[in-house]
Motif scaffolding. Structure first.
Motif, short mmCIF file in Angstrom:
data_model
loop_
_atom_site.label_atom_id
_atom_site.label_comp_id
_atom_site.label_asym_id
_atom_site.label_seq_id
_atom_site.Cartn_x
_atom_site.Cartn_y
_atom_site.Cartn_z
N PHE A 29 0.84 -1.19 0.00
CA PHE A 29 0.00 0.00 0.00
C PHE A 29 0.88 1.25 0.00
N SER A 30 1.90 1.21 0.86
CA SER A 30 2.85 2.32 0.87
C SER A 30 4.24 1.80 1.22
N LEU A 31 5.22 2.29 0.45
CA LEU A 31 6.62 1.99 0.71
C LEU A 31 7.20 3.21 1.42
N ASN A 32 7.53 3.05 2.67
CA ASN A 32 7.94 4.20 3.47
C ASN A 32 9.47 4.31 3.49
N THR A 33 10.05 4.50 4.67
CA THR A 33 11.49 4.67 4.75
C THR A 33 12.21 3.39 4.32
N VAL A 34 13.23 3.57 3.50
CA VAL A 34 14.07 2.46 3.07
C VAL A 34 15.51 2.74 3.51
N ASP A 35 16.13 1.71 4.06
CA ASP A 35 17.51 1.83 4.55
C ASP A 35 18.41 0.85 3.82
N TRP A 36 19.69 1.15 3.86
CA TRP A 36 20.72 0.17 3.52
C TRP A 36 21.56 -0.06 4.78
N TYR A 37 21.80 -1.33 5.05
CA TYR A 37 22.69 -1.74 6.12
C TYR A 37 23.82 -2.55 5.49
N ARG A 38 24.89 -2.76 6.25
CA ARG A 38 25.96 -3.64 5.79
C ARG A 38 26.49 -4.44 6.97
#
Length: 121
Positions: A29-38
């Motif tokens: 429905f909604s794609l909110n905050t997106v992060d990258w981790y390593r």
């Protein structure tokens, strides 16, 4: 259900560049905050960068000026452009997103499968 597909990792020499992609599909429905981790073997997963739905970006100090996160909402894809790569950037990179399946549903966390980035001469 939501599918998360990462791509773009690989082997690069110091000073080189790579672009990672993370594409979301399914019941969104909604794609909110997106992060990258390593994550490096034997160490905790480390947050690297975030982009909100309003495209507000945040970065860990060690990648500021070298990495750029961006998103294409129509494609439900988030990108991580990595320039001037250093040995210390070698890790498995994971994308993470907060997604809603409906207007009145809670935010859910989804992770990609990880993609290896190796910086080596």
């Amino acid at each position: 259900q939501v599918q998360v597909v990462e791509s773009g990792g690989g082997l690069v020499q110091p000073g080189g560049s790579l672009t990672l992609s993370c594409t979301f599909s399914g019941n969104i429905f909604s794609l909110n905050t997106v992060d990258w981790y390593r994550q490096i073997p034997g160490k905790q997963r480390e947050w690297v960068t975030s982009i909100t739905s309003e495209r507000i970006q945040s970065y860990i100090n060690s990648v500021k000026g070298r990495f750029t996160i961006s998103r294409d909402n129509a494609k439900r894809t988030v990108y991580l452009q990595m320039n001037s790569l250093q040995f210390e950037d070698t890790a498995v990179y994971y994308c993470h997103a907060q997604i809603k399946h409906g207007l009145m549903t809670p935010m859910m966390d989804y992770w990609g499968q990880g993609t290896q980035v190796t910086v080596s001469s």
